[in-house]
Enzyme design. Sequence first.
Site, PDB file in Angstrom:
ATOM      1  N   LYS A  58     -19.421   2.312 -19.029  1.00 47.29           N
ATOM      2  CA  LYS A  58     -18.992   0.999 -18.531  1.00 47.29           C
ATOM      3  C   LYS A  58     -17.521   1.040 -18.158  1.00 47.29           C
ATOM      4  O   LYS A  58     -17.102   0.546 -17.110  1.00 47.29           O
ATOM      5  CB  LYS A  58     -19.234  -0.080 -19.601  1.00 47.29           C
ATOM      6  CG  LYS A  58     -20.704  -0.433 -19.776  1.00 47.29           C
ATOM      7  CD  LYS A  58     -20.960  -1.347 -20.974  1.00 47.29           C
ATOM      8  CE  LYS A  58     -22.469  -1.567 -21.129  1.00 47.29           C
ATOM      9  NZ  LYS A  58     -22.827  -2.402 -22.280  1.00 47.29           N
ATOM     10  N   GLN A 102     -20.276  -4.845 -27.508  1.00 43.76           N
ATOM     11  CA  GLN A 102     -21.433  -3.944 -27.432  1.00 43.76           C
ATOM     12  C   GLN A 102     -22.360  -4.154 -28.631  1.00 43.76           C
ATOM     13  O   GLN A 102     -21.916  -4.198 -29.773  1.00 43.76           O
ATOM     14  CB  GLN A 102     -20.934  -2.487 -27.378  1.00 43.76           C
ATOM     15  CG  GLN A 102     -22.032  -1.459 -27.181  1.00 43.76           C
ATOM     16  CD  GLN A 102     -22.700  -1.539 -25.810  1.00 43.76           C
ATOM     17  OE1 GLN A 102     -22.097  -1.971 -24.825  1.00 43.76           O
ATOM     18  NE2 GLN A 102     -23.948  -1.129 -25.732  1.00 43.76           N
ATOM     19  N   ASP A 125     -21.916 -10.741 -20.256  1.00 46.68           N
ATOM     20  CA  ASP A 125     -23.267 -10.328 -20.643  1.00 46.68           C
ATOM     21  C   ASP A 125     -24.282 -11.440 -20.389  1.00 46.68           C
ATOM     22  O   ASP A 125     -25.495 -11.183 -20.334  1.00 46.68           O
ATOM     23  CB  ASP A 125     -23.312 -10.010 -22.148  1.00 46.68           C
ATOM     24  CG  ASP A 125     -23.247  -8.521 -22.443  1.00 46.68           C
ATOM     25  OD1 ASP A 125     -23.731  -7.736 -21.611  1.00 46.68           O
ATOM     26  OD2 ASP A 125     -22.731  -8.165 -23.518  1.00 46.68           O
TER      27      ASP A 125
HETATM   28  N1  GUN Z   1     -26.565  -2.906 -25.918  1.00 43.48           N
HETATM   29  C1  GUN Z   1     -27.588  -2.509 -25.144  1.00 43.48           C
HETATM   30  N2  GUN Z   1     -27.572  -3.160 -23.963  1.00 43.48           N
HETATM   31  C2  GUN Z   1     -26.525  -4.013 -24.012  1.00 43.48           C
HETATM   32  C3  GUN Z   1     -25.985  -4.946 -23.089  1.00 43.48           C
HETATM   33  O1  GUN Z   1     -26.474  -5.170 -21.983  1.00 43.48           O
HETATM   34  N3  GUN Z   1     -24.875  -5.611 -23.505  1.00 43.48           N
HETATM   35  C4  GUN Z   1     -24.335  -5.412 -24.722  1.00 43.48           C
HETATM   36  N4  GUN Z   1     -23.252  -6.107 -25.050  1.00 43.48           N
HETATM   37  N5  GUN Z   1     -24.800  -4.546 -25.604  1.00 43.48           N
HETATM   38  C5  GUN Z   1     -25.897  -3.851 -25.234  1.00 43.48           C
END
Ligand code: GUN
Length: 310
Positions: A58, A102, A125
């Site tokens: 990311k 996350q 998100d």
């Molecule tokens: N863990 C797995 N997928 C995601 C996501 O799309 N966002 C976040 N914050 N954590 C994740």
Amino acid sequence: RTGASEARILDGEATARAIRDEVAAGCALLEFERGITPGLTVVLVGADAASSIYVKNKNRAATAVGIRSTVLRLPESTTEAELLQVVTRLNRDPATHGILVQLPLPTGIRERRVIEAIDPTKDVDGFHPVNVGRLVAGLPGFVPCTPAGIVTLLRHHQIPLAGRHAVVVGRSNIVGKPMAFLLLREDCTVTICHSKTPDLAAFCSGADLLVAAVGRAGLLRTAHIKPGAVVVDVGIHRVTDEAVCRDYYGDDPVRLAAVRERGSTLVGDVHPREARIRAGWLSPVPGGVGPLTIAQLLANTLTAAAGSPS
Ligand code: GUN
């Protein structure tokens, strides 16, 4: 589509590239016109191996399009109160337009509490209940990245959605539920199925658009797929057994070589060999939905910085 031909590929890599190019142009324009550099802060608590890789990806993708990306690494021992304090500080930080905590979080930290502490206007998100509510109400807001990316994937391939019957298999807050409401917003007739739906095939076989996000390897097979249907596979599972690989991929030399030489290949929630000869369109695993999630996160971050979610 004629019966003899194989499903056309929904190319997630090409779609993700198109999204990233558009975000890069948008970032440059925002900088030029208003002197704003979009800022994303990713919070990683603990040392979960998969999460560390996701966060690195990311961060790299954000930097590449002109987003100022910061990764805040906090120790496994971080308490809920400490994490809430960090979120509060980021809510007030004018250089941070997007906040991503996350998941999963270490045991002892309640994910709900943390998500609800994030300023909804910085919730890239789309997990905050305010943004969930806005999606359901048809109001502008942030939408979870994977389902938003899937809508872009379908648009990119000029798949018509209005009036089509969409069946979403899976009801998670991250994919299934927001996917269903996004497709409703696109004027689909939407059915949500899940792991406890009896006779799944009866529902799925009527779908013009089938989205598989149930977390079960190869679950959706010939009987679940209407001939010519558009099939989007959100699942991702590791296949290490050669016989299992053959069931999914036949004699595909690339897949067999991956299992023999690297120990594994991937499969989604859709049975690939059966889907390829039945569906009209199919998103591959990998290279389908996977690349879209991060690309959409970058788009959401630009939107947060520009101050106009749709
Ligand atoms: N863990 C797995 N997928 C995601 C996501 O799309 N966002 C976040 N914050 N954590 C994740």
